[in-house]
Design a protein around this motif. Sequence first.
Motif, PDB file in Angstrom:
ATOM      1  N   PHE A 120      18.785  -6.726  61.509  1.00  0.00           N
ATOM      2  CA  PHE A 120      17.624  -6.736  60.612  1.00  0.00           C
ATOM      3  C   PHE A 120      17.331  -5.328  60.110  1.00  0.00           C
ATOM      4  N   LEU A 121      17.447  -4.377  61.018  1.00  0.00           N
ATOM      5  CA  LEU A 121      17.197  -2.989  60.635  1.00  0.00           C
ATOM      6  C   LEU A 121      18.199  -2.548  59.570  1.00  0.00           C
ATOM      7  N   ALA A 122      19.475  -2.903  59.778  1.00  0.00           N
ATOM      8  CA  ALA A 122      20.503  -2.528  58.803  1.00  0.00           C
ATOM      9  C   ALA A 122      20.186  -3.132  57.441  1.00  0.00           C
ATOM     10  N   ALA A 123      19.756  -4.403  57.448  1.00  0.00           N
ATOM     11  CA  ALA A 123      19.432  -5.059  56.178  1.00  0.00           C
ATOM     12  C   ALA A 123      18.296  -4.320  55.480  1.00  0.00           C
ATOM     13  N   ILE A 124      17.300  -3.918  56.258  1.00  0.00           N
ATOM     14  CA  ILE A 124      16.165  -3.218  55.647  1.00  0.00           C
ATOM     15  C   ILE A 124      16.614  -1.878  55.078  1.00  0.00           C
ATOM     16  N   ILE A 125      17.414  -1.154  55.836  1.00  0.00           N
ATOM     17  CA  ILE A 125      17.849   0.169  55.369  1.00  0.00           C
ATOM     18  C   ILE A 125      18.695   0.038  54.101  1.00  0.00           C
ATOM     19  N   VAL A 126      19.625  -0.926  54.110  1.00  0.00           N
ATOM     20  CA  VAL A 126      20.450  -1.119  52.914  1.00  0.00           C
ATOM     21  C   VAL A 126      19.564  -1.467  51.721  1.00  0.00           C
ATOM     22  N   THR A 127      18.573  -2.323  51.940  1.00  0.00           N
ATOM     23  CA  THR A 127      17.680  -2.705  50.855  1.00  0.00           C
ATOM     24  C   THR A 127      16.949  -1.489  50.299  1.00  0.00           C
ATOM     25  N   ILE A 128      16.487  -0.630  51.204  1.00  0.00           N
ATOM     26  CA  ILE A 128      15.751   0.552  50.743  1.00  0.00           C
ATOM     27  C   ILE A 128      16.675   1.464  49.927  1.00  0.00           C
ATOM     28  N   ILE A 129      17.874   1.694  50.446  1.00  0.00           N
ATOM     29  CA  ILE A 129      18.820   2.541  49.712  1.00  0.00           C
ATOM     30  C   ILE A 129      19.064   1.975  48.315  1.00  0.00           C
ATOM     31  N   LEU A 130      19.280   0.666  48.289  1.00  0.00           N
ATOM     32  CA  LEU A 130      19.580   0.004  47.023  1.00  0.00           C
ATOM     33  C   LEU A 130      18.405   0.104  46.050  1.00  0.00           C
ATOM     34  N   MET A 131      17.201  -0.063  46.578  1.00  0.00           N
ATOM     35  CA  MET A 131      15.992   0.025  45.751  1.00  0.00           C
ATOM     36  C   MET A 131      15.869   1.420  45.148  1.00  0.00           C
ATOM     37  N   VAL A 132      15.986   2.431  46.009  1.00  0.00           N
ATOM     38  CA  VAL A 132      15.823   3.804  45.538  1.00  0.00           C
ATOM     39  C   VAL A 132      16.894   4.115  44.491  1.00  0.00           C
ATOM     40  N   TRP A 133      18.101   3.733  44.783  1.00  0.00           N
ATOM     41  CA  TRP A 133      19.219   3.963  43.855  1.00  0.00           C
ATOM     42  C   TRP A 133      18.936   3.264  42.525  1.00  0.00           C
ATOM     43  N   SER A 134      18.435   2.034  42.588  1.00  0.00           N
ATOM     44  CA  SER A 134      18.221   1.268  41.361  1.00  0.00           C
ATOM     45  C   SER A 134      17.035   1.770  40.558  1.00  0.00           C
ATOM     46  N   ILE A 135      16.085   2.383  41.249  1.00  0.00           N
ATOM     47  CA  ILE A 135      14.933   2.908  40.513  1.00  0.00           C
ATOM     48  C   ILE A 135      15.294   4.234  39.855  1.00  0.00           C
ATOM     49  N   THR A 136      16.130   5.028  40.541  1.00  0.00           N
ATOM     50  CA  THR A 136      16.393   6.366  40.018  1.00  0.00           C
ATOM     51  C   THR A 136      17.565   6.420  39.051  1.00  0.00           C
ATOM     52  N   LEU A 137      18.458   5.444  39.111  1.00  0.00           N
ATOM     53  CA  LEU A 137      19.664   5.564  38.293  1.00  0.00           C
ATOM     54  C   LEU A 137      19.897   4.267  37.533  1.00  0.00           C
ATOM     55  N   ASN A 138      20.067   4.378  36.231  1.00  0.00           N
ATOM     56  CA  ASN A 138      20.261   3.174  35.435  1.00  0.00           C
ATOM     57  C   ASN A 138      21.724   2.803  35.298  1.00  0.00           C
ATOM     58  N   ALA A 139      21.976   1.501  35.332  1.00  0.00           N
ATOM     59  CA  ALA A 139      23.329   1.011  35.102  1.00  0.00           C
ATOM     60  C   ALA A 139      23.723   1.372  33.681  1.00  0.00           C
ATOM     61  N   PRO A 140      24.978   1.764  33.481  1.00  0.00           N
ATOM     62  CA  PRO A 140      25.386   2.192  32.149  1.00  0.00           C
ATOM     63  C   PRO A 140      25.443   1.014  31.179  1.00  0.00           C
ATOM     64  N   LEU A 141      25.103   1.314  29.941  1.00  0.00           N
ATOM     65  CA  LEU A 141      25.316   0.339  28.872  1.00  0.00           C
ATOM     66  C   LEU A 141      25.712   1.127  27.643  1.00  0.00           C
ATOM     67  N   GLU A 142      26.919   0.874  27.171  1.00  0.00           N
ATOM     68  CA  GLU A 142      27.402   1.614  26.000  1.00  0.00           C
ATOM     69  C   GLU A 142      27.070   0.832  24.738  1.00  0.00           C
ATOM     70  N   GLU A 143      27.681   1.253  23.637  1.00  0.00           N
ATOM     71  CA  GLU A 143      27.558   0.506  22.392  1.00  0.00           C
ATOM     72  C   GLU A 143      28.169  -0.878  22.579  1.00  0.00           C
TER      73      GLU A 143
END
Lengths: 313, 309
Positions: free
Chosen positions: B82-105
Amino acid sequence: MAEEKNGKNGGKVGLLDRVKEKITGDVQALKTDIPTKAKEQIEGLKDPTKTQVYTSIFRHKHDETPRNRALGVLSNVFLHLHPAKINRDAVRYSYTWGMGGITFYLFIVLTFTGVLLMFYYHPTKVQAFRDVLYLEHDVPFGKLLRNMHRWAAHLMVIAVWLHMFRVFLTGSYKKPREFNWNIGVLLLVFTLLLSFTGYLLPDDQLGFWAVTVGTNMARATPLLGHEGPFGPLLGMTPYNDVRFGLLGGSIVDANALLRSYIWHCIGIPIVASVLMIVHFWRVRKDGGISGPAQVMLESEADKPRRGPTAAGA
Amino acid sequence: MDWRQLWEIISAPDNVPIVGLIPLLAFYIYLAWKQAHANDQLVAQLETDPAMAKTHHRKTWPFKPGWQKEVHVWPFLLRIEFLAAIIVTIILMVWSITLNAPLEEPANPNLTMNPAKAPWYFLGLQEMLVYFDPWIAGVVMPTLIIIGLMVIPYIDTNPKGSGYYTWKQRRFAISTFLFGFIILWVSMIIIGTFIRGPGWQWFWPGQTWDHNRLIYEVNRDLPDIFGITSNLGKAIFGLVIVGGYFALGGFLVYSLFRRYMPKDFSRMSLLQFSITQAFLLIMVALPLKMLLRLLWHIKYVWITPWFNI
Ligand code: HEM
């Protein structure tokens, strides 16, 4: 019977009186009944684990007895993939790095965010790109959703590699786990293919050219590609070779987008899920996690072995 | 030094996973090495002290008589999960808030991306396109990688090192895997991501990507160097070279195995040994062919009307 209907005065009691009497009785009883019941109710709620709703869901008590700790795992369909007890050292993070579990968790995250993305996405030319723009700019939390799906996919690729790396370094593919290693290799391939088929879906330059580069290699497939060794000899053209089959055409276009979408959202997830079920099943059947096992000395190496080597066996 | 160019490449959202992969790999190699070292020391100690080997619990983890050998999954394992799931979720959240997925033309078949790169996890194969024809780099190599991984459990007959980290008991297996995974796979990805620029040309980190740069590289074929001109001659010459590589290489593998790993060799069946030989030689052939190209500008070794290698 008839006498009972007689009142104190010997006269007949009216219907109204009789009703009144009964209601007064009810009201009197109410004053004691309800508080007792209320007390019982509050008493009962103090221990929710004794309520019928609770016991209907959880089939045993939540006490800290060894029996109930075991039952908590065994009687839960999701948790019973685990045994009730495991070797004391097998819970050490430094052994498995938790990577298989993290990979699986990322797969779940991807399924969840992926289903949400599907509500906003049409796998058709023109629409697809607009949908992504719409998702990024107008859908509440749409950008976060897309980002999470993308980064979880990248993370999953990394996690699978690290998982495989750890399984190799601990020699966990050795007897009796050879078959599960092979299931794992297939899972690795499908993880990469999942990621790759998703790359095209935003229908932007990045995905388009990545998939063009990728599928151009299929032209060169020996025997089955029109530019591959012996391909032309077997009558391969751009319109009937393996690349045509992958793309549903001779160029990356609307059909390729649709095929990509179907493989990405339906085909590969189903196959990968089935393989994961087999994978987890085999981890249990092969004797649980392989270690940390007892070290083997040189002199013991060629002695016949007994049964599966579970951790600590 | 063009810092902007360097930063652009490193911070491109789709390259971040590789930037992350490098320290992760370093960390886990360290973690594995630490445990392998401890286990190797324990083995060495037990080998010299048979009495101790009989009573010792044979792990580097602490254990005292009377301790329970097993623990309950709930809570001892599940809380970690459960702890691992929470930590992965937090990492993923922070990553997704700070960095946008690329979208080109929008996709445009008429406007070629330069460089057009495959997703990062396939860049190793794309890098191989420099040295091999597409049917090898794009089709044969992935197939061989998959088959090669699948045969590992069936050709590794060494019973030692099952279920614990070790280096000394599995030197050959581990170095071969590290060679394949780190050198042939991960480092090619790193080159493909950070070094290859427009036209898939080599740009050192920090060198400006020059879209007009042309390199005049005259590549020769090995038969040309030997003055062989006829098609039949080239085909036979290549066959001899490639066949010779496998014959001589196979013999070399055999004599090394016989000499340095006699126990493993005697455990292996003929089939197991030949498969091991074949995959080893194919793996080693990759850097060899790369060297031929880099040092002597040699493009093909074996030329036939149907395929070139
Ligand atoms: C979608 C991909 C995968 C998932 C979700 C997955 C999941 C898991 C999980 C949860 C475990 C339990 C132990 C642990 O966490 O390390 C496990 C064990 C195992 N996995 Fe995977 N795995 C995947 C891919 C692979 C790959 C690519 C390989 C190897 C090529 C592999 C080979 C194995 C083996 C041999 C075991 C048993 C290890 C042992 O007993 O120590 N798996 N897997």
